[in-house]
Scaffold this active site. Sequence first.
Site, short mmCIF file in Angstrom:
data_model
loop_
_atom_site.label_atom_id
_atom_site.label_comp_id
_atom_site.label_asym_id
_atom_site.label_seq_id
_atom_site.Cartn_x
_atom_site.Cartn_y
_atom_site.Cartn_z
CB SER A 8 -19.29 21.18 31.18
OG SER A 8 -20.72 20.66 30.70
CG HIS A 33 -21.18 24.27 33.67
ND1 HIS A 33 -21.34 25.68 34.12
CD2 HIS A 33 -21.62 24.18 32.41
CE1 HIS A 33 -22.15 26.14 33.15
NE2 HIS A 33 -22.13 25.28 32.10
CG ASP A 35 -24.24 22.82 30.26
OD1 ASP A 35 -24.07 23.75 30.40
OD2 ASP A 35 -23.10 22.28 30.06
CG MET A 37 -29.06 21.86 27.06
SD MET A 37 -27.92 21.02 25.83
CE MET A 37 -26.23 21.82 26.40
CG MET A 68 -28.47 26.68 28.21
SD MET A 68 -27.14 25.46 27.37
CE MET A 68 -26.70 24.67 28.91
CG MET A 137 -23.69 31.27 26.47
SD MET A 137 -23.24 29.66 27.59
CE MET A 137 -22.58 28.45 26.31
N GLY A 142 -26.23 24.66 23.48
CA GLY A 142 -26.81 23.55 23.01
C GLY A 142 -25.98 22.10 22.81
CG PHE A 143 -25.10 20.72 20.44
CD1 PHE A 143 -25.67 19.49 20.18
CD2 PHE A 143 -25.87 21.77 19.70
CE1 PHE A 143 -27.14 19.42 19.65
CE2 PHE A 143 -26.92 21.47 19.03
CZ PHE A 143 -27.70 20.16 19.11
N GLY A 145 -18.28 20.54 22.94
CA GLY A 145 -17.49 19.93 21.84
C GLY A 145 -17.40 20.95 20.57
CG ASP A 175 -20.35 27.30 29.18
OD1 ASP A 175 -19.66 26.31 28.77
OD2 ASP A 175 -21.83 27.13 29.65
N GLY A 176 -17.83 27.26 26.62
CA GLY A 176 -17.66 26.75 25.37
C GLY A 176 -16.42 26.85 24.71
N GLY A 177 -16.03 25.65 24.43
CA GLY A 177 -14.49 25.51 23.67
C GLY A 177 -13.35 25.98 24.41
CB SER A 198 -14.89 18.29 24.86
OG SER A 198 -16.25 18.77 24.31
#
Length: 223
Positions: A8, A33, A35, A37, A68, A137, A142-143, A145, A175-177, A198
């Site tokens: 991402s 990817h 993003d 927003m 998003m 998700m 939104g963020f 990390g 998606d995420g972490g 990240s």
Amino acid sequence: MKHLIAPSVLAADFSNLREATAMINLSEADWLHVDVMDGRFVPNISFGMDIVRTLHQLCEKPLDVHLMIVEPERYIERFREAGAEVITVHYEACPHLHRSIQQIKATGAKAGVALNPHTPISVLENVLEDIDLVCLMSVNPGFGGQKFIYQTLAKVRRLSARIEERNLPVLIEIDGGVGLQNAEVLLQAGARVLVAGSSVFKAEQPLDVISRMKSIGNNTFSY
Ligand code: DX5
Ligand code: ZN
């Protein structure tokens, strides 16, 4: 099918997108990817179609554009023209989801639907055969990390079973972490596209992280 890795760009150094995309071009990443927003659907603003167009000029890999934003149907054609190969809208932002999916497909892009962590997979029951990808998700969008929400793992398993039962070619994206610490278990659960922000761009050796993520499953297990 071998799984796909989609770093991402949200976690990249925005002052040097040329370098970030050069790394992606050299890497074993499958997609980039992206993003988008709007500060309304999510409490953060990233960038719009001009940056997507720039990324498309710089990046040789397909752009996986995650919208998003509220009322995404207003912008689908413009993101496609900017170079999106996959366009994902949020279930929570689309009162006429079926129509939005058809709109994406009419542009020639692959159509994805994203679900927030609290949204059950059952809401996709009537559109599953119309889409190419479901983005689950595993953080509140939104963020970058943020910490992986572990309940998503059970969701991946349930959705994967549902897709298999119905014998559909739908890819599960997570998606995420996501990073090397949880990639293998996610793939075993049925994820086929790993988004990694990240864990790739903040790493000392991003090429190595991508390559290690891509090689999970080689000779160790079959999924
Ligand atoms: C979150 C975005 C993610 C984000 C992932 O709203 O949709 O794609 O970039 O970042 P990491 O991998 O750092 O959680
Ligand atoms: Zn995303």
